[in-house]
Design an enzyme around this catalytic site. Structure first.
Site, PDB file in Angstrom:
ATOM      1  NE  ARG A   1     -11.029  -9.621  -2.147  1.00 35.94           N
ATOM      2  CZ  ARG A   1     -11.394  -8.724  -3.067  1.00 35.94           C
ATOM      3  NH1 ARG A   1     -11.717  -9.131  -4.278  1.00 35.94           N
ATOM      4  NH2 ARG A   1     -11.421  -7.445  -2.785  1.00 35.94           N
TER       5      ARG A   1
ATOM      6  CE  LYS B   1      -3.960  -1.682   2.709  1.00 37.31           C
ATOM      7  NZ  LYS B   1      -5.005  -1.523   1.697  1.00 37.31           N
TER       8      LYS B   1
HETATM    9  N1  BES Z   1      -8.145  -3.661   4.323  1.00 34.73           N
HETATM   10  C1  BES Z   1      -8.343  -3.239   2.997  1.00 34.73           C
HETATM   11  C2  BES Z   1      -9.643  -2.454   2.792  1.00 34.73           C
HETATM   12  C3  BES Z   1      -9.752  -1.136   3.499  1.00 34.73           C
HETATM   13  C4  BES Z   1      -9.486   0.034   2.846  1.00 34.73           C
HETATM   14  C5  BES Z   1     -10.197  -1.080   4.810  1.00 34.73           C
HETATM   15  C6  BES Z   1      -9.604   1.238   3.493  1.00 34.73           C
HETATM   16  C7  BES Z   1     -10.326   0.133   5.461  1.00 34.73           C
HETATM   17  C8  BES Z   1     -10.042   1.294   4.800  1.00 34.73           C
HETATM   18  C9  BES Z   1      -8.374  -4.425   2.054  1.00 34.73           C
HETATM   19  O1  BES Z   1      -7.635  -5.529   2.456  1.00 34.73           O
HETATM   20  C10 BES Z   1      -7.810  -3.966   0.754  1.00 34.73           C
HETATM   21  O2  BES Z   1      -6.696  -3.564   0.727  1.00 34.73           O
HETATM   22  N2  BES Z   1      -8.623  -4.053  -0.294  1.00 34.73           N
HETATM   23  C11 BES Z   1      -8.208  -3.639  -1.587  1.00 34.73           C
HETATM   24  C12 BES Z   1      -8.786  -4.602  -2.579  1.00 34.73           C
HETATM   25  C13 BES Z   1      -8.264  -4.407  -3.982  1.00 34.73           C
HETATM   26  C14 BES Z   1      -6.814  -4.768  -4.060  1.00 34.73           C
HETATM   27  C15 BES Z   1      -9.079  -5.282  -4.910  1.00 34.73           C
HETATM   28  C16 BES Z   1      -8.747  -2.227  -1.831  1.00 34.73           C
HETATM   29  O3  BES Z   1      -9.868  -1.934  -1.429  1.00 34.73           O
HETATM   30  O4  BES Z   1      -8.007  -1.429  -2.413  1.00 34.73           O
HETATM   31 ZN    ZN Z   2      -5.569  -5.370   1.860  1.00 29.61          ZN
END
Ligand code: BES
Ligand code: ZN
Ligand code: ZN
Length: 505
Positions: free
Chosen positions: A356, A282
């Site tokens: 997931r 990230k």
């Molecule tokens: N934990 C994150 C989602 C999240 C984002 C929670 C902001 C709280 C605040 C999740 O694991 C994630 O990173 N999801 C990705 C999925 C994508 C790679 C398909 C996302 O939402 O960017």
């Molecule tokens: Zn994530």
């Protein structure tokens, strides 16, 4: 802090700060000071004239009493008009109660009194009033001061010790107790989420679950570490945990009701104690808040911490998949294939879509344990925040009745949710060239829905619903008077209401 109700008046029973909840009608506003001695009543009327106080929602008028009554300060708080739905009145009561405790703390009041407008009975029953008032008071006075060194003592110094409501009926008293109980669950969830990830590893989440089970005679716990997860075939949890030195766990809590046999309701929580994104790392701004990524697991634990006292006549199972999503020498690589507990294979194209994978194992395990209904709660997608903003959770379900029940429960709890469709035609965007599924959709839009569709692959025909709480799990600003900055404990009260509605009995 204690909360109780009495049949005496604020003139007979001392409270340092007295809150008077006023409905927005000219009669209510004029009568709000009826219990005060004539000189103070006069002062009140002059004051509200000056500041044009009409008891609009959240507006306040302060009256210092010069010790003419036992309270040194009276805070008149507007509830707004009555012509709104019961759920909205509930929320106005929570807000008013939270506004009051904050003011009282500001003025160093240790004991707080509450006087209610009698007209409230036209809009909401006594139990509902008590519940909302207790929620507002407990949730509104929450602060996370554990890691403040010098100011720790100072910041707890002004804390309120007692709240007394000048209204005594059996139903009202029961409502207060219920609201206090639900708040206790919420505050536990907030504490767990606010804890920095360095202090809240998977083993710490497990320890919190064990503490809950230990305190209860009706809750049992089982947990499975790396070695057992391997035997069980939980490739999702193991895959995500590969890059971290922290041991991952699948935690299984069971609350058994006294009445048997009863239906089984399974609550599944995402417990990523830190989500760096893994190799699909990230950007630092998005990583800042990723200690929150166990907010679903925290909601499960918050709920379990109050189940004994809530005493529902169903069997409640809690399933938590917990690990860290880190970057180590053996971290999951984009392109790797994992085998989930139910035998399905997943090509991991983005290691940041890890929730997931962990939930896939936990859901498969819940299905094996033959739940009558499964509800998962997870900080799953940024896409859900894009669609609904930061204060609203997404709700998806394969069963209309469960979905409606949960939406109703959320309304009563004052937690905002919005239903999103599990659009079948999007399912094909999750097909992989080399495995059964890919963990991210080929479609650049609708990420909350495609994540929901991915989870659906692991619940079979079991009635199931999914809450995406990525937005409301925590906030960088104060959301309302009873939900300050930081963790919200979102989900605990909705789940408690749903279970309490005896929906699946
Ligand atoms: N934990 C994150 C989602 C999240 C984002 C929670 C902001 C709280 C605040 C999740 O694991 C994630 O990173 N999801 C990705 C999925 C994508 C790679 C398909 C996302 O939402 O960017
Ligand atoms: Zn994530
Ligand atoms: Zn995550």
């Amino acid at each position: 802090m204690d909360i109780s109700c009495v049949s005496t008046s604020p003139i007979q029973t001392k409270a340092d700060v007295l809150g008077v909840f006023v409905l927005a009608s000219s009669a209510s506003v004029a009568n709000a000071a009826h219990f005060l001695p004539a000189s103070l009543k006069k002062e009140y009327l002059a004051h509200i004239q000056r500041i044009q106080f009409k008891a609009a929602y959240k507006k306040t008028a302060l009256l210092f009493t010069h010790h003419k009554i036992p309270s040194f300060l009276v805070v008149f708080i507007g509830l707004g008009a009555l012509q709104i739905k019961e759920e909205a009145i509930r929320d106005h009561l929570r807000e008013a109660s939270a506004i009051l405790v904050r003011r009282a703390r500001q003025y160093r009041g240790k004991k707080v009194g509450i006087l209610l407008s009698p007209d409230l009975a036209n809009a909401i029953n006594d139990e509902g009033q008590g519940e909302a008032i207790a929620e507002g008071a407990y949730l509104g006075s929450y602060r996370f001061t554990k890691h403040k060194s010098k100011r720790k003592e100072e910041s707890t110094n002004g804390d309120i010790q007692e709240i007394v409501v000048f209204k005594k009926t059996k139903e009202f008293s029961q409502g207060l107790q219920k609201g206090a109980l639900e708040s206790k669950g919420v505050l536990l969830a907030r504490d767990l989420v606010n804890e920095p990830a360095g202090h809240m590893k998977p083993k710490d989440l497990l320890a919190a679950a064990k503490r809950i089970a230990q305190k209860s005679s009706r809750i049992t716990i089982e947990s499975f570490g790396r070695a057992q997860l391997k035997k069980m075939g939980c490739g999702g949890i193991l895959g995500v945990a590969q890059g971290s030195t922290s041991e991952p766990y699948l935690i299984h809590l069971v609350y058994r009701s006294l009445k048997k046999p009863s239906k089984k309701i399974g609550i599944v929580g995402k417990g990523i104690t830190f989500d760096s994104g893994g190799l699909s790392i990230k950007p630092s701004q998005n990583m800042e808040t990723m200690k929150n990524d166990m907010g679903g697991a925290a909601a499960v634990l918050g709920l379990f911490s109050i189940l004994d006292e809530l005493n529902p006549q169903v069997e409640v199972h809690g399933f938590i998949g917990t690990c860290e999503n880190m970057l180590g020498g053996d971290a999951l690589r984009p392109g790797d294939v994992l085998t989930i507990k139910n035998g399905k294979t997943v090509e991991v194209l983005n290691t940041d879509a890890e929730g997931r994978l962990v939930l896939a194992d936990a859901l498969s395990y819940a299905v094996e344990k033959k739940m009558d209904v499964i509800i998962d709660i997870a900080t799953l997608t940024g896409a859900c925040m894009v669609g609904l903003g930061s204060d609203i959770a997404g709700l998806m379900s394969n069963n209309d009745a469960v979905c409606e029940g949960l939406a109703k429960a959320a309304q009563r709890a004052g937690e905002k949710v919005w239903t999103l469709p599990l659009e079948k035609s999007y399912r094909k965007t999750l097909k992989s060239d080399i495995a059964d599924l890919r963990n991210i959709s080929t479609m650049p839009y609708g990420g909350a829905i495609t994540a929901g569709l991915f989870l659906q692959e692991f619940v079979g025909k079991t009635p199931w619903a999914h809450f995406d709480i990525a937005g409301p799990v925590s906030s960088g600003r104060s959301v309302n008077a009873y939900t300050g900055k930081g963790a919200s404990g979102f989900g605990v009260r909705t789940l408690a209401q749903f279970i309490d509605m005896n929906y699946i009995n």
